[in-house]
Design a protein around this motif. Sequence first.
Motif, PDB file in Angstrom:
ATOM      1  N   ALA A   1      -6.443 -40.200  -7.815  1.00  0.00           N
ATOM      2  CA  ALA A   1      -7.985 -40.601  -7.669  1.00  0.00           C
ATOM      3  C   ALA A   1      -8.176 -41.688  -6.661  1.00  0.00           C
ATOM      4  O   ALA A   1      -9.112 -42.288  -6.119  1.00  0.00           O
ATOM      5  CB  ALA A   1      -8.360 -41.189  -9.123  1.00  0.00           C
ATOM      6  N   ALA A   2      -7.148 -42.517  -6.530  1.00  0.00           N
ATOM      7  CA  ALA A   2      -6.953 -43.849  -5.637  1.00  0.00           C
ATOM      8  C   ALA A   2      -6.773 -43.177  -4.262  1.00  0.00           C
ATOM      9  O   ALA A   2      -6.682 -43.933  -3.114  1.00  0.00           O
ATOM     10  CB  ALA A   2      -6.141 -44.756  -6.250  1.00  0.00           C
ATOM     11  N   GLY A   3      -6.260 -41.847  -4.254  1.00  0.00           N
ATOM     12  CA  GLY A   3      -5.925 -41.544  -2.742  1.00  0.00           C
ATOM     13  C   GLY A   3      -4.756 -41.989  -2.196  1.00  0.00           C
ATOM     14  O   GLY A   3      -4.543 -42.092  -1.026  1.00  0.00           O
ATOM     15  N   LEU A   4      -3.859 -42.137  -3.072  1.00  0.00           N
ATOM     16  CA  LEU A   4      -2.365 -42.365  -2.632  1.00  0.00           C
ATOM     17  C   LEU A   4      -1.332 -41.483  -2.896  1.00  0.00           C
ATOM     18  O   LEU A   4      -1.310 -40.575  -3.932  1.00  0.00           O
ATOM     19  CB  LEU A   4      -1.839 -43.732  -3.615  1.00  0.00           C
ATOM     20  N   THR A   5      -0.501 -41.262  -1.912  1.00  0.00           N
ATOM     21  CA  THR A   5       0.751 -40.496  -2.178  1.00  0.00           C
ATOM     22  C   THR A   5       1.615 -41.407  -3.073  1.00  0.00           C
ATOM     23  O   THR A   5       1.742 -42.403  -3.195  1.00  0.00           O
ATOM     24  CB  THR A   5       1.371 -40.108  -0.809  1.00  0.00           C
ATOM     25  N   GLN A   6       2.793 -40.468  -3.178  1.00  0.00           N
ATOM     26  CA  GLN A   6       3.715 -41.306  -4.066  1.00  0.00           C
ATOM     27  C   GLN A   6       4.588 -42.508  -3.196  1.00  0.00           C
ATOM     28  O   GLN A   6       4.705 -43.402  -3.646  1.00  0.00           O
ATOM     29  CB  GLN A   6       4.845 -40.164  -4.623  1.00  0.00           C
ATOM     30  N   ASP A   7       4.765 -41.949  -1.967  1.00  0.00           N
ATOM     31  CA  ASP A   7       5.396 -42.795  -0.989  1.00  0.00           C
ATOM     32  C   ASP A   7       4.593 -44.172  -0.722  1.00  0.00           C
ATOM     33  O   ASP A   7       4.929 -45.311  -0.905  1.00  0.00           O
ATOM     34  CB  ASP A   7       5.455 -42.233   0.366  1.00  0.00           C
ATOM     35  N   ALA A   8       2.993 -44.001  -0.646  1.00  0.00           N
ATOM     36  CA  ALA A   8       2.311 -45.123  -0.407  1.00  0.00           C
ATOM     37  C   ALA A   8       2.268 -45.928  -1.672  1.00  0.00           C
ATOM     38  O   ALA A   8       2.214 -47.242  -1.537  1.00  0.00           O
ATOM     39  CB  ALA A   8       0.818 -44.641  -0.339  1.00  0.00           C
ATOM     40  N   LEU A   9       2.075 -45.241  -2.755  1.00  0.00           N
ATOM     41  CA  LEU A   9       2.245 -46.090  -4.165  1.00  0.00           C
ATOM     42  C   LEU A   9       3.517 -47.110  -4.392  1.00  0.00           C
ATOM     43  O   LEU A   9       3.586 -48.026  -4.873  1.00  0.00           O
ATOM     44  CB  LEU A   9       1.859 -45.212  -5.117  1.00  0.00           C
ATOM     45  N   GLY A  10       4.770 -46.328  -3.954  1.00  0.00           N
ATOM     46  CA  GLY A  10       5.856 -46.906  -3.877  1.00  0.00           C
ATOM     47  C   GLY A  10       5.794 -48.056  -3.006  1.00  0.00           C
ATOM     48  O   GLY A  10       6.359 -49.166  -3.518  1.00  0.00           O
TER      49      GLY A  10
END
Length: 306
Positions: A15-24
């Motif tokens: 929902a926040a438009g983040l990939t796992q890499d970006a969130l990491g």
Amino acid sequence: MAALFGTRLRKLRLAAGLTQDALGRRVRTHSTRINQVERCTGAKPTLELTRALDEAVGADGLLVDLWPYVYRETFPDWSRKFMALSERALAIRQYMAAVVPGLLQTEEYARDLLSLDRTLVSDEQLAERVAARLGRQARLEQPDSPELLVILDEAVLMRPVGEPAVMRAQFARLLEAADNPRITLQVLPFSSGKHEAMGGSLTILTMPDGCDAAYLEGADHGQLTEEPEEVKAYRMAYERLGGLALPPHMSLDMIRSVREGTYRGERVPSRSERHRLAQVHLQQSGGWRLRRSGSRPSRHGPRSGQ
């Protein structure tokens, strides 16, 4: 709960438009760790990581609120079940042989106590355990808070946990808690002699359906039973302890005197005198009745010493 946590995190991340890499990158970990949390395939998230994730995906505290339940899954089955039952109980009756019950501990007292755990591996883990313990205290502030009846062995008052300031603050917390009409504190003095619960602490939980459960705890083990006959025996043992303990108003006076450094053991009345005083107290105030099978504890009239 770990699976639910992972599912919620994934939905919030997308929902926040983040990939796992970006969130990491936002929470200073690797995308593999994010994948493990979402799929519930690795170590459970720490409280520190949970707070970072909550902020990064804009969860508004949802993930932090879920974390104690995820953390609980690291405990043995019987311990997890006891925690779950405690959160639904209408009444909690506890005899504590050595320490203040978790529901009434201050943060400093809890930290000093939990730091003694032989399984502790880091300061971060200690902080998580303290947060989890304090988090359970929120139940006492809710409109449907349980009736809490606690019998403290005199050893709880006499044995320091941490610095003197920690104990003074803890005693103040007990006295403050006693102002709550749904909380009753008693002290079982050394002069009571031997009793049935000397092997450890005892908790009786009264559930919404009228059934009880008993939990026995030692230094490094616990046992939960819901067998009616066994629970009945433990319930009766608790009631006998209540008869041996000081009445609530005298118990609070003892806690105050210990906190102020003026306590002298010889001031404790004899067992027969305590029994007489307890009867007078019950007649004057209406007292409180421990539940019988199928009924809830009830209190009549104001409590002396509150």
